[in-house]
Design an enzyme around this catalytic site. Structure first.
Site, PDB file in Angstrom:
ATOM      1  N   TRP A   1       0.826  -1.222   0.000  1.00  0.00           N
ATOM      2  CA  TRP A   1       0.000   0.000   0.000  1.00  0.00           C
ATOM      3  C   TRP A   1       0.850   1.258   0.000  1.00  0.00           C
ATOM      4  O   TRP A   1       1.833   1.361   0.741  1.00  0.00           O
ATOM      5  CB  TRP A   1      -0.878   0.003   1.256  1.00  0.00           C
ATOM      6  CG  TRP A   1      -1.572   1.312   1.527  1.00  0.00           C
ATOM      7  CD1 TRP A   1      -1.043   2.434   2.110  1.00  0.00           C
ATOM      8  CD2 TRP A   1      -2.927   1.634   1.224  1.00  0.00           C
ATOM      9  NE1 TRP A   1      -1.984   3.433   2.169  1.00  0.00           N
ATOM     10  CE2 TRP A   1      -3.156   2.972   1.637  1.00  0.00           C
ATOM     11  CE3 TRP A   1      -3.980   0.929   0.637  1.00  0.00           C
ATOM     12  CZ2 TRP A   1      -4.389   3.611   1.495  1.00  0.00           C
ATOM     13  CZ3 TRP A   1      -5.210   1.570   0.494  1.00  0.00           C
ATOM     14  CH2 TRP A   1      -5.416   2.894   0.923  1.00  0.00           C
TER      15      TRP A   1
ATOM     16  N   TRP B   1      -4.406  -0.094   4.121  1.00  0.00           N
ATOM     17  CA  TRP B   1      -3.937   0.970   4.999  1.00  0.00           C
ATOM     18  C   TRP B   1      -3.534   0.371   6.345  1.00  0.00           C
ATOM     19  O   TRP B   1      -4.184  -0.532   6.866  1.00  0.00           O
ATOM     20  CB  TRP B   1      -5.053   1.996   5.189  1.00  0.00           C
ATOM     21  CG  TRP B   1      -4.652   3.256   5.891  1.00  0.00           C
ATOM     22  CD1 TRP B   1      -4.260   4.428   5.314  1.00  0.00           C
ATOM     23  CD2 TRP B   1      -4.633   3.480   7.310  1.00  0.00           C
ATOM     24  NE1 TRP B   1      -3.986   5.368   6.289  1.00  0.00           N
ATOM     25  CE2 TRP B   1      -4.209   4.809   7.526  1.00  0.00           C
ATOM     26  CE3 TRP B   1      -4.916   2.681   8.415  1.00  0.00           C
ATOM     27  CZ2 TRP B   1      -4.073   5.360   8.788  1.00  0.00           C
ATOM     28  CZ3 TRP B   1      -4.784   3.226   9.680  1.00  0.00           C
ATOM     29  CH2 TRP B   1      -4.369   4.551   9.856  1.00  0.00           C
TER      30      TRP B   1
ATOM     31  N   ASN C   1      -0.032   5.782  -0.084  1.00  0.00           N
ATOM     32  CA  ASN C   1      -0.954   6.885  -0.335  1.00  0.00           C
ATOM     33  C   ASN C   1      -0.177   8.194  -0.453  1.00  0.00           C
ATOM     34  O   ASN C   1       0.646   8.325  -1.352  1.00  0.00           O
ATOM     35  CB  ASN C   1      -2.133   6.915   0.642  1.00  0.00           C
ATOM     36  CG  ASN C   1      -1.797   6.954   2.107  1.00  0.00           C
ATOM     37  OD1 ASN C   1      -1.306   5.963   2.663  1.00  0.00           O
ATOM     38  ND2 ASN C   1      -2.043   8.066   2.772  1.00  0.00           N
ATOM     39  N   ASP C   2      -0.365   9.168   0.407  1.00  0.00           N
ATOM     40  CA  ASP C   2       0.091  10.535   0.175  1.00  0.00           C
ATOM     41  C   ASP C   2       1.557  10.662  -0.242  1.00  0.00           C
ATOM     42  O   ASP C   2       2.441  10.053   0.380  1.00  0.00           O
ATOM     43  CB  ASP C   2      -0.073  11.376   1.443  1.00  0.00           C
ATOM     44  CG  ASP C   2      -1.470  11.392   1.991  1.00  0.00           C
ATOM     45  OD1 ASP C   2      -2.335  10.702   1.438  1.00  0.00           O
ATOM     46  OD2 ASP C   2      -1.706  12.096   2.990  1.00  0.00           O
TER      47      ASP C   2
ATOM     48  N   GLU D   1      -6.750  18.578   5.256  1.00  0.00           N
ATOM     49  CA  GLU D   1      -5.510  17.819   5.282  1.00  0.00           C
ATOM     50  C   GLU D   1      -4.511  18.385   4.252  1.00  0.00           C
ATOM     51  O   GLU D   1      -4.875  19.130   3.353  1.00  0.00           O
ATOM     52  CB  GLU D   1      -5.774  16.359   4.907  1.00  0.00           C
ATOM     53  CG  GLU D   1      -6.674  15.594   5.845  1.00  0.00           C
ATOM     54  CD  GLU D   1      -6.727  14.128   5.489  1.00  0.00           C
ATOM     55  OE1 GLU D   1      -6.139  13.326   6.238  1.00  0.00           O
ATOM     56  OE2 GLU D   1      -7.344  13.779   4.464  1.00  0.00           O
TER      57      GLU D   1
ATOM     58  N   ARG E   1      -2.200  18.056  11.435  1.00  0.00           N
ATOM     59  CA  ARG E   1      -1.199  17.197  10.795  1.00  0.00           C
ATOM     60  C   ARG E   1      -0.713  17.757   9.458  1.00  0.00           C
ATOM     61  O   ARG E   1      -1.143  18.788   9.001  1.00  0.00           O
ATOM     62  CB  ARG E   1      -1.773  15.800  10.589  1.00  0.00           C
ATOM     63  CG  ARG E   1      -3.076  15.711   9.811  1.00  0.00           C
ATOM     64  CD  ARG E   1      -3.492  14.242   9.692  1.00  0.00           C
ATOM     65  NE  ARG E   1      -4.789  14.055   9.069  1.00  0.00           N
ATOM     66  CZ  ARG E   1      -5.928  13.930   9.733  1.00  0.00           C
ATOM     67  NH1 ARG E   1      -5.928  14.002  11.054  1.00  0.00           N
ATOM     68  NH2 ARG E   1      -7.074  13.733   9.085  1.00  0.00           N
ATOM     69  N   ASP E   2       0.210  16.999   8.858  1.00  0.00           N
ATOM     70  CA  ASP E   2       0.698  17.193   7.490  1.00  0.00           C
ATOM     71  C   ASP E   2       1.465  18.502   7.317  1.00  0.00           C
ATOM     72  O   ASP E   2       1.089  19.357   6.510  1.00  0.00           O
ATOM     73  CB  ASP E   2      -0.462  17.126   6.485  1.00  0.00           C
ATOM     74  CG  ASP E   2      -1.352  15.916   6.680  1.00  0.00           C
ATOM     75  OD1 ASP E   2      -0.857  14.910   7.219  1.00  0.00           O
ATOM     76  OD2 ASP E   2      -2.541  15.981   6.309  1.00  0.00           O
TER      77      ASP E   2
END
Length: 441
Positions: free
Chosen positions: A14, A41, A16-17, A206, A152-153
């Site tokens: 997996w 995830w 993602n970002d 996000e 976050r992020d």
């Protein structure tokens, strides 16, 4: 290490970002959210890939993994900056207040705490996860400012006289916002200001990204709970033309926004400057199921962001366009890396690319992937641009699991995840197409 061309995909399991996107010491570094144990995830690591040209990529394994109390349940999204002869990664460390007993990779009742952390590397490849991590922004404790879990992020940048971090957050779990922090010494970051709209813009923002272009200042956010109809994925990435004062970190946001991509499958974009100084973006392609080889998740082709006459354009990066240099007569001649189709459409005309339909209706371009997408609850099939002003010329990148339709060189883009494309192209009307492939192999 595994090598890939044109589209960066999960090396297995997996992803993602995109995270930590930066040109440093001759390489484009792309880190990414990575669960290395299954195509699902789970507890986040950072995978790492590098490229000399944004076309040819090489996976370099795991860069970050949980080792500290603050990140014991995951190293979540963040960014990178070069400073003092080192590459510095800033990311969100997560600690679950109560893990789910049946699955330790998720928290029970969404109860977790987030802190912003930093780790550094001189060469950009070697990271000491055991010693070099430190907290740069502790968990938010004042709910009037942000949310202790949903903050976050971090995206970091160097301003005129200081370093700045923008964070995504939520006002009491009801309204998305961004928070601004500032540091003079690159060690201690202090809260300065925040910006938000109202609840109609989503409950959480996000993956924020702020940057300047020649035509204006831009804010990208991935707004959770933005769409309410249920016809498409509710969480969507949007962009604003904003007014930002660096000294006060005051940001004024308009009521109007653009979708980052009108296929509604791209999410969590991140930008950087390429070695020529262009603002370049890559984003995660949300996929509903793993590919047969046992991986899920990939990134769109890099795009150059330009602002002109109040509109934000997402152009195909010139390195990608140049890579498709070999003219072919049919899609069957292309390698596994895919091909590019260029054409213009009159009203009522269309093109069927292996089951993926693209057609013009009035002043809009519409796509329909119902023949090449899994039928499941919540799946959306039809995507459409707003009314076009620059014409009806298309450049279409076709990959086995992604079709990207660049309309008028990025006036709008429709990107859709797909499954089971054939190599047959059928045109409706008098459409003339030109096909191009990259080097073989």
């Amino acid at each position: 290490m595994e090598k890939q061309n044109l589209h960066l995909k999960a090396p297995g399991n997996w992803i993602n970002d995109p995270n930590g996107f930066l040109f440093y010491q001759g390489y484009y570094h792309m880190f990414y959210q990575y669960f290395p144990y299954a195509p699902r995830w789970g507890t986040m690591h950072w995978g790492h890939a590098v490229s000399r040209d944004l076309v040819h990529w090489e996976h370099r394994g795991v860069a970050l993994f949980p080792t500290k109390r603050e990140d014991q349940n995951g190293c979540f999204s963040g960014s990178a900056i070069a400073h003092d002869h080192a590459l510095h990664l800033v990311y969100t460390g997560v600690r679950y207040e109560e893990p789910d007993p049946g699955d330790i990779h998720v928290s029970r009742e969404d109860r977790f705490i987030s802190a912003q952390m930093m780790i550094s590397s001189e060469d950009g490849f070697s990271f000491d996860n055991w010693k070099d991590k430190r907290v740069v922004i502790p968990p938010v404790t004042d709910e009037r400012i942000g949310h202790k879990a949903h903050t976050r992020d971090p995206k970091i940048w160097r301003g005129k006289d200081a370093w700045y971090i923008i964070l995504g957050s939520s006002v009491k779990g009801r309204q998305g916002e961004v928070l601004f922090y500032k540091s003079i010494d690159f060690k201690n970051f202090s809260y300065v200001n925040r910006a938000w709209k109202d609840e109609s813009f989503g409950w959480m923002w996000e993956c924020p990204d702020y940057f300047e272009t020649d035509g204006g200042q831009v804010l990208l956010v991935s707004a959770m709970g933005l769409l309410k109809s249920g016809e498409k994925e509710t969480n969507q990435s949007i962009c604003f033309l904003v007014e930002f004062d660096e000294a006060s970190c005051e940001m004024k946001l308009p009521d109007q926004y653009q979708f980052m991509d009108y296929g509604m499958d791209l999410y969590a974009p991140q930008t950087t400057l390429d070695k020529e100084g262009r603002r370049v973006m890559m984003a995660w392609v949300r996929m509903p199921k793993p590919v047969d080889a046992g991986w899920i998740g990939m990134f769109c082709a890099p795009r150059v962001i330009e602002t002109k006459d109040g509109h934000i354009y997402f152009h195909m990066h010139p390195n990608i366009r140049k890579a498709y240099y070999r003219e072919i007569s049919s899609a069957a001649e292309a390698s596994a890396d895919g091909y590019m189709v260029c054409c213009s459409l009159r009203d009522g005309e269309g093109i069927n690319i292996g089951g993926f339909l693209i057609f013009r209706e009035g002043n809009c371009i519409t796509t329909d992937r119902s023949a090449v997408f899994p039928y499941e609850a919540g799946a959306h099939f039809v995507s459409e641009t707003p009314e076009l002003k620059d014409g009806f010329h298309l450049c279409i990148l076709v990959d086995s699991n992604l079709v990207e339709v660049f309309v008028n060189d990025g006036e709008y883009v429709i990107s859709n995840a797909v499954y089971g494309l054939t190599r047959e192209i059928i045109c409706t009307g008098d459409v003339e197409t030109a096909l191009f492939a990259a080097e073989k192999g």
